[in-house]
Write an enzyme that holds these catalytic residues in place. Structure first.
Site, PDB file in Angstrom:
ATOM      1  N   ARG A   1       0.926  -1.270   0.147  1.00 27.07           N
ATOM      2  CA  ARG A   1      -0.012   0.040   0.119  1.00 27.07           C
ATOM      3  C   ARG A   1       0.943   1.182   0.090  1.00 27.07           C
ATOM      4  O   ARG A   1       1.578   1.586   1.024  1.00 27.07           O
ATOM      5  CB  ARG A   1      -0.934   0.110   1.293  1.00 27.07           C
ATOM      6  CG  ARG A   1      -1.580   1.414   1.560  1.00 27.07           C
ATOM      7  CD  ARG A   1      -2.865   1.411   2.343  1.00 27.07           C
ATOM      8  NE  ARG A   1      -3.888   0.556   1.915  1.00 27.07           N
ATOM      9  CZ  ARG A   1      -5.187   0.669   2.563  1.00 27.07           C
ATOM     10  NH1 ARG A   1      -5.355   1.475   3.742  1.00 27.07           N
ATOM     11  NH2 ARG A   1      -6.222   0.005   1.921  1.00 27.07           N
TER      12      ARG A   1
ATOM     13  N   ARG B   1     -13.331  -8.753   2.063  1.00 26.76           N
ATOM     14  CA  ARG B   1     -11.973  -8.526   1.723  1.00 26.76           C
ATOM     15  C   ARG B   1     -11.047  -9.644   2.096  1.00 26.76           C
ATOM     16  O   ARG B   1     -10.436  -9.933   1.319  1.00 26.76           O
ATOM     17  CB  ARG B   1     -11.635  -7.232   2.573  1.00 26.76           C
ATOM     18  CG  ARG B   1     -11.969  -5.887   2.180  1.00 26.76           C
ATOM     19  CD  ARG B   1     -11.757  -5.299   0.849  1.00 26.76           C
ATOM     20  NE  ARG B   1     -10.219  -5.448   0.733  1.00 26.76           N
ATOM     21  CZ  ARG B   1      -9.487  -4.354   1.177  1.00 26.76           C
ATOM     22  NH1 ARG B   1      -9.998  -3.242   1.613  1.00 26.76           N
ATOM     23  NH2 ARG B   1      -8.055  -4.279   1.018  1.00 26.76           N
TER      24      ARG B   1
ATOM     25  N   ASP C   1     -17.406   6.983  -1.396  1.00 25.40           N
ATOM     26  CA  ASP C   1     -15.993   6.935  -0.570  1.00 25.40           C
ATOM     27  C   ASP C   1     -15.872   8.418   0.152  1.00 25.40           C
ATOM     28  O   ASP C   1     -16.473   9.426  -0.222  1.00 25.40           O
ATOM     29  CB  ASP C   1     -14.919   6.619  -1.618  1.00 25.40           C
ATOM     30  CG  ASP C   1     -13.622   6.160  -0.912  1.00 25.40           C
ATOM     31  OD1 ASP C   1     -13.546   6.036   0.185  1.00 25.40           O
ATOM     32  OD2 ASP C   1     -12.252   6.274  -1.427  1.00 25.40           O
TER      33      ASP C   1
ATOM     34  N   GLN D   1     -10.131  -3.915  -3.177  1.00 23.45           N
ATOM     35  CA  GLN D   1     -11.515  -3.736  -2.718  1.00 23.45           C
ATOM     36  C   GLN D   1     -12.594  -4.010  -3.650  1.00 23.45           C
ATOM     37  O   GLN D   1     -13.635  -4.569  -3.232  1.00 23.45           O
ATOM     38  CB  GLN D   1     -11.755  -2.108  -2.451  1.00 23.45           C
ATOM     39  CG  GLN D   1     -12.867  -1.482  -1.964  1.00 23.45           C
ATOM     40  CD  GLN D   1     -13.139  -2.384  -0.384  1.00 23.45           C
ATOM     41  OE1 GLN D   1     -12.259  -2.107   0.376  1.00 23.45           O
ATOM     42  NE2 GLN D   1     -14.384  -2.653  -0.131  1.00 23.45           N
TER      43      GLN D   1
ATOM     44  N   CYS E   1     -16.227   1.392   0.662  1.00 24.20           N
ATOM     45  CA  CYS E   1     -15.097   0.657   1.029  1.00 24.20           C
ATOM     46  C   CYS E   1     -14.847   0.962   2.625  1.00 24.20           C
ATOM     47  O   CYS E   1     -14.053  -0.152   2.944  1.00 24.20           O
ATOM     48  CB  CYS E   1     -13.916   1.267   0.035  1.00 24.20           C
ATOM     49  SG  CYS E   1     -13.494   2.749   0.249  1.00 24.20           S
TER      50      CYS E   1
ATOM     51  N   HIS F   1      -7.552   0.985  -6.301  1.00 25.23           N
ATOM     52  CA  HIS F   1      -7.842  -0.024  -5.191  1.00 25.23           C
ATOM     53  C   HIS F   1      -8.395  -1.355  -5.329  1.00 25.23           C
ATOM     54  O   HIS F   1      -9.576  -1.546  -5.483  1.00 25.23           O
ATOM     55  CB  HIS F   1      -8.612   0.763  -3.942  1.00 25.23           C
ATOM     56  CG  HIS F   1      -8.402   0.245  -2.478  1.00 25.23           C
ATOM     57  ND1 HIS F   1      -7.662  -0.842  -2.414  1.00 25.23           N
ATOM     58  CD2 HIS F   1      -9.212   0.502  -1.465  1.00 25.23           C
ATOM     59  CE1 HIS F   1      -8.116  -1.285  -1.049  1.00 25.23           C
ATOM     60  NE2 HIS F   1      -8.788  -0.433  -0.499  1.00 25.23           N
TER      61      HIS F   1
HETATM   62  N1  NVA Z   1      -9.900   6.663  -1.255  1.00 27.07           N
HETATM   63  C1  NVA Z   1      -9.630   6.141   0.149  1.00 27.07           C
HETATM   64  C2  NVA Z   1      -9.964   4.914   0.222  1.00 27.07           C
HETATM   65  C3  NVA Z   1      -9.518   4.318   1.522  1.00 27.07           C
HETATM   66  C4  NVA Z   1      -9.634   2.723   1.638  1.00 27.07           C
HETATM   67  C5  NVA Z   1      -8.215   6.511   0.094  1.00 27.07           C
HETATM   68  O1  NVA Z   1      -7.408   6.421  -0.884  1.00 27.07           O
HETATM   69  O2  NVA Z   1      -8.062   6.995   1.396  1.00 27.07           O
HETATM   70  N1   CP Z   2     -11.317  -0.229   2.594  1.00 26.43           N
HETATM   71  C1   CP Z   2      -9.988  -0.375   3.075  1.00 26.43           C
HETATM   72  O1   CP Z   2      -8.870  -0.371   2.299  1.00 26.43           O
HETATM   73  O2   CP Z   2      -9.781  -0.130   4.350  1.00 26.43           O
HETATM   74  P1   CP Z   2      -8.332   0.202   5.210  1.00 26.43           P
HETATM   75  O3   CP Z   2      -7.934   1.752   4.811  1.00 26.43           O
HETATM   76  O4   CP Z   2      -8.831   0.229   6.647  1.00 26.43           O
HETATM   77  O5   CP Z   2      -7.406  -0.970   4.782  1.00 26.43           O
END
Ligand code: NVA
Ligand code: CP
Length: 301
Positions: free
Chosen positions: A105, A288, A220, A135, A260, A132
């Site tokens: 990540r 997930r 989101d 997800q 998500c 992502h």
């Molecule tokens: N769009 C959000 C998704 C988190 C799972 C982010 O990138 O923070």
């Molecule tokens: N939806 C998701 O990826 O959550 P986290 O940021 O908690 O991993």
């Protein structure tokens, strides 16, 4: 360097492979609920590199790997040499000689591409600024478990044209559904990704109109990780984009709501919707783990 399959975006698998993977995810879920002990990966290690925070991604990958009889290793830039400037190419070559599969990540998508290029082990994208994909595996599994095939259905994406929106565009292509993107001007998805969606994806400025007749309504956060400084400006730009009961009322009568997570009640979604009867967010979160187990199995075989 060997030819290795990775999962950096949904486009790294064929539609057929994605469909099979989702069915397998449900099968793995049922096996676990039945108490079946299935440990195909005893002695195998998953390295997880997190340059951003996470609850679901970390817990789902770590638990999934443990259930498979393997081990998961949490690595952050704070306590590895990555945070002290060791090149990504060197890190990739070193780690992939020691572990069997890697999840990352990070911020720039280009970084995970570079990592994958130098990795001897499969690399999974656990979120980048661009996409992502994990997800979407869970979201598509969740849809399938509740409603069957998503082909030909209409999905309304309400809010920012962000990483999740990009993955929804990729999913629209791979799973063959219509995507109405209700986003304010200035917050559009990447034009190249949108163009790839072709006729399947269209921007509709009025979010209520984007939700009309939708079988799935999803949203989101307005400010993603790394955009914390923009929170106030974004709150102003997204006025009228909170998914409320009125949105669900113009959607199909059997519409589902997904997010998500993490969610901000009262911002992108009302408490009434996310905690209401059309919401499947907890199934989505649980899935997930099952979907990523299916992905690990696919990439390790
Ligand atoms: N769009 C959000 C998704 C988190 C799972 C982010 O990138 O923070
Ligand atoms: N939806 C998701 O990826 O959550 P986290 O940021 O908690 O991993």
């Amino acid at each position: 360097m060997t030819q290795q399959r990775h999962f950096l975006t949904l486009n790294d698998l064929s539609s057929e492979e994605l469909r099979q993977l989702i069915l397998r995810a449900t099968e793995l879920k049922q096996m676990r609920k039945a108490g079946e002990d299935y440990r195909p990966f005893v002695g195998k290690t998953l390295a997880m590199i997190f340059e951003k925070s996470s609850t679901r991604t970390r817990v789902s990958f770590e638990s999934g790997m443990a259930q498979f009889g393997g081990h998961a290793l949490f690595l952050s830039p704070r306590d590895t040499q990555l945070g002290r400037g060791e090149p990504i190419e060197d890190t990739a070559r070193v780690i992939s000689r020691m572990v069997d599969i890697i999840m990352i990540r990070t911020f720039e998508h280009e970084k995970i591409e570079r990592f994958a290029e130098y990795s001897d082990a499969p690399v999974i994208n656990g979120l980048t600024d661009l996409v992502h994909p994990c997800q979407l595996l869970a979201d598509m599994q969740t849809w399938h478990e509740h409603r069957g095939d998503i082909k030909g259905k209409t999905v309304a994406w309400i809010g920012d044209g962000n990483n999740m929106c990009h993955s929804y565009i990729n999913a629209a292509i791979q799973f063959d559904f219509q995507l109405n993107i209700g986003c304010p001007e200035g917050y559009d998805p990447d034009p190249e990704i949108l163009a790839r969606g072709g006729d399947r994806c269209k921007i509709i400025r009025d979010p209520m109109e984007a939700s009309e007749g939708a079988h799935l309504v999803t949203t989101d956060v307005w400010a993603s990780m790394g955009q914390e400084d923009e929170q106030k400006a974004r709150e102003a730009a997204f006025v009228g984009f909170c998914v409320t009961q009125e949105f669900m009322q113009v959607a199909d009568k059997d519409a589902l709501f997904m997010h998500c997570l993490p969610a901000h009640r009262g911002e992108e979604v009302s408490a009434e919707v996310i905690d209401g009867s059309q919401s499947v967010v907890w199934d989505q979160a649980e899935n997930r783990m099952h979907a990523q187990k299916a992905l690990i199995e696919f990439l390790m075989q």
